[in-house]
Every structure is written in structure tokens, then in C-alpha cells.
Design an enzyme around this catalytic site. Structure first.
Site, PDB file in Angstrom:
ATOM      1  N   ASP A   9       0.866  -1.185   0.000  1.00 38.61           N
ATOM      2  CA  ASP A   9       0.000   0.000   0.000  1.00 38.61           C
ATOM      3  C   ASP A   9       0.901   1.232   0.000  1.00 38.61           C
ATOM      4  O   ASP A   9       2.108   1.132   0.256  1.00 38.61           O
ATOM      5  CB  ASP A   9      -0.904   0.000   1.245  1.00 38.61           C
ATOM      6  N   SER A  10       0.304   2.393  -0.228  1.00 36.48           N
ATOM      7  CA  SER A  10       1.064   3.642  -0.155  1.00 36.48           C
ATOM      8  C   SER A  10       1.460   3.945   1.287  1.00 36.48           C
ATOM      9  O   SER A  10       2.090   4.972   1.536  1.00 36.48           O
ATOM     10  CB  SER A  10       0.203   4.785  -0.685  1.00 36.48           C
ATOM     11  N   CYS A  72      -4.581  -1.299  -1.931  1.00 32.60           N
ATOM     12  CA  CYS A  72      -4.735   0.139  -2.130  1.00 32.60           C
ATOM     13  C   CYS A  72      -5.676   0.356  -3.312  1.00 32.60           C
ATOM     14  O   CYS A  72      -5.414  -0.149  -4.418  1.00 32.60           O
ATOM     15  CB  CYS A  72      -3.361   0.736  -2.434  1.00 32.60           C
ATOM     16  N   GLU A 150      -1.580   8.677   8.158  1.00 30.86           N
ATOM     17  CA  GLU A 150      -0.138   8.353   8.108  1.00 30.86           C
ATOM     18  C   GLU A 150       0.607   8.966   9.299  1.00 30.86           C
ATOM     19  O   GLU A 150       1.648   8.468   9.702  1.00 30.86           O
ATOM     20  CB  GLU A 150       0.476   8.872   6.801  1.00 30.86           C
ATOM     21  N   CYS A 182     -10.943   3.687   0.165  1.00 29.54           N
ATOM     22  CA  CYS A 182      -9.510   3.837   0.421  1.00 29.54           C
ATOM     23  C   CYS A 182      -9.194   2.963   1.631  1.00 29.54           C
ATOM     24  O   CYS A 182      -9.932   3.009   2.627  1.00 29.54           O
ATOM     25  CB  CYS A 182      -9.194   5.300   0.706  1.00 29.54           C
ATOM     26  N   HIS A 184      -7.068   3.194   3.848  1.00 28.73           N
ATOM     27  CA  HIS A 184      -6.753   3.922   5.077  1.00 28.73           C
ATOM     28  C   HIS A 184      -8.031   4.207   5.893  1.00 28.73           C
ATOM     29  O   HIS A 184      -7.976   4.343   7.109  1.00 28.73           O
ATOM     30  CB  HIS A 184      -6.092   5.279   4.768  1.00 28.73           C
TER      31      HIS A 184
HETATM   32  N1  DGL Z   1      -4.706   3.245   0.865  1.00 30.63           N
HETATM   33  C1  DGL Z   1      -4.736   3.969  -0.383  1.00 30.63           C
HETATM   34  C2  DGL Z   1      -6.046   3.667  -1.122  1.00 30.63           C
HETATM   35  O1  DGL Z   1      -6.673   2.676  -0.816  1.00 30.63           O
HETATM   36  C3  DGL Z   1      -4.437   5.394  -0.110  1.00 30.63           C
HETATM   37  C4  DGL Z   1      -4.131   6.144  -1.324  1.00 30.63           C
HETATM   38  C5  DGL Z   1      -3.185   7.270  -1.182  1.00 30.63           C
HETATM   39  O2  DGL Z   1      -2.041   7.038  -0.804  1.00 30.63           O
HETATM   40  O3  DGL Z   1      -3.612   8.353  -1.560  1.00 30.63           O
HETATM   41  O4  DGL Z   1      -6.448   4.352  -2.010  1.00 30.63           O
END
Ligand code: DGL
Length: 260
Positions: A9-10, A72, A150, A182, A184
Site C-alpha cells: 500500500d502507499s 490500495c 499516516e 480507500c 486507510h
Molecule cells: N490506501 C490507499 C487507497 O486505498 C491510499 C491512497 C493514497 O495514498 O492516496 O487508495
């Protein structure tokens, strides 16, 4: 096959998916990449998102992963077709759960909170068109939320205020389902429950992704056949170990810094 499942993931958001996977597949090993240094993906151009995905996938393949979960929505909706075309390992992706929301809504109005990159993607728009005919979909970019999560600020006043502003117009439109687009955002569920009227259902795709992961491993005969019940959960972050630790603090987890 006892090679690990790769997950990326990011940042820390995909750990919400990792938790569902470990619940359903308790003897599988996992390797998780938190690309927090490059978060948020949602504000990046498609080419840049693709570049990050390729980097993450190559690293997980070097570590012998038997299947990769793109945990993600932004990465999935922008890069999964490319990844499936160019690598032979099976991929599991995650997209906003428009279909289950369309099946559950009574007001025929559904809200979607997601990143700019997801909402702008062709995959999201074609899925929405396919599954939401006769349903009004109200989209909202959750700008700034990924950065707050984050930073570990899932329940701060700042997060609550920002979220309030995003939810209010959708609630005014009488949506009765709120899709979390998302990975997150499941960490915001306690605040979401506080801010949304009680009849609004919060829908996320974590469990469905875990089920799909299990199905694919079964079908491809890749399930771990070892009898050991002590899986190892390896995490790599290219930013802050302390924050990641607050999301995955379990005795079987091992978190390290890696420059990727
Ligand atoms: N967890 C990512 C998602 O599901 C976050 C995206 C991001 O880093 O903007 O989209």
C-alpha cells in the site's frame, strides 16, 4: 506452499486488509510493504502510481511472494491491468464496494469517499457505471485524510473536522450507504460512526478481499500446507517505524526500515 503472501500500500492503510487476511488465513506468512514515503498515491499522476507499483511488486517478487495483494484502491484502479499483463504471479486488487452498496441502498443514493486518483480512474468509473444503474452516486475526495492517518492522527479533532465537511453534503443528499474507497479509511470508522446518522451503513471491501485471496490460493493450490500455526508477519516501511507499529502491534510481527 509456504512462500509468503505479498501485500503493499502507499502506507499504513493496507494493514486494514492485512488484518482481514490473517483472520481468514491464520497460517499464511505475509510480507507487507508500506510505501509511506511516497504517500499519498491519490494525488499523483497515473504514470507515477504505476512506477511505484512496479517497484513494490519487483521487491515482493524478490522476496519470493506467491501472490500479491494490492491493498490500495488508488494503486488497483490505476495499475492492476498493467501488473496482470506483465507479471505471472496472481494479483488481488481492491476497488470501492459500489456493487454491495447498490444492492443495499433503500434511498437509491450512495456516497463514496475515496482519493482523487481512484475517483478519476477509468476502472472506478466503468465499475460505477456497471453496478450503479438506477442509483445516484455522490463522490467525495477525502483530501488530507491519508496524510492525517499516516501521522497516526486517526481520532484527532483535525481529522473529525475535515471528515465532517466531506460527509455533510452527502448526508444532505440522503445517502444511506457510505462506501470507504480507500484502505486507510477503515481506521476512521469510530469517527465516521460518530458523525454519520445511525441509518447510514458504512461499507468497506476488506473482508471481500480476504475471501478473494483465499479463493485464488485454493484454486491455484498455493495454500500453505505446513501444519505450523506460528506464521511470521514481516513489515517493511520506508518512513516511520513507530507509526506503523501502532497499526500492527502483535507479537508475530517484525517491522524493519527498508529504503525502497
Ligand atoms: N490506501 C490507499 C487507497 O486505498 C491510499 C491512497 C493514497 O495514498 O492516496 O487508495
Amino acid at each position: 506452499m509456504d512462500s509468503p503472501i505479498g501485500i503493499f500500500d502507499s502506507g499504513v492503510g493496507g494493514t486494514s486488509i492485512w488484518k482481514e487476511i490473517t483472520k481468514l488465513l491464520p497460517i499464511e506468512r505475509t510480507i507487507y510493504l508500506a510505501d509511506s514515503r511516497h504517500a499519498p498515491y491519490g494525488e499523483k499522476r497515473k504514470e507515477k502510481i504505476l512506477e511505484r507499483c512496479i517497484n513494490n511488486v519487483e521487491l515482493l517478487l524478490e522476496k519470493d511472494c506467491k501472490l500479491i495483494v494490492v491493498a490500495c484502491n488508488t494503486a488497483t484502479t490505476n495499475a492492476i491491468d498493467y501488473l496482470r499483463e506483465h507479471y505471472s504471479v496472481p494479483f488481488i486488487g481492491i476497488e470501492p464496494a459500489i456493487k454491495p452498496a447498490a444492492l443495499q441502498t433503500k434511498t437509491k443514493k450512495v456516497g463514496v469517499l475515496a482519493t482523487k486518483g481512484t475517483l478519476a480512474s477509468d476502472l472506478f468509473n466503468s465499475t460505477a457505471k456497471l453496478h450503479a444503474s438506477g442509483i445516484e452516486v455522490f463522490e467525495r475526495e477525502g483530501r488530507g485524510l491519508v496524510e492525517l492517518i499516516e501521522a497516526g492522527k486517526t481520532a484527532s479533532e483535525e481529522t473529525e473536522q475535515l471528515l465532517k465537511g466531506y460527509l455533510h453534503p452527502m448526508v444532505q443528499e440522503n445517502v444511506d450507504c457510505m462506501v470507504l474507497g480507500c484502505t486507510h479509511y477503515p481506521y476512521l470508522i469510530p469517527v465516521l460512526e460518530k458523525l454519520l446518522p445511525p441509518h447510514v451503513k458504512i461499507i468497506d471491501s476488506g473482508e471481500a478481499v480476504a475471501r478473494q485471496t483465499k479463493n485464488v490460493l485454493e484454486k491455484k493450490e498455493l495454500l500453505n500446507s505446513a501444519l505450523s500455526r506460528n506464521p511470521q508477519y514481516v513489515f517493511y516501511t520506508n518512513k516511520d517505524l513507530t507509526v506503523l507499529n501502532t497499526f500492527v502491534n502483535r507479537k508475530e510481527t517484525k517491522i524493519s526500515f527498508l529504503d525502497f
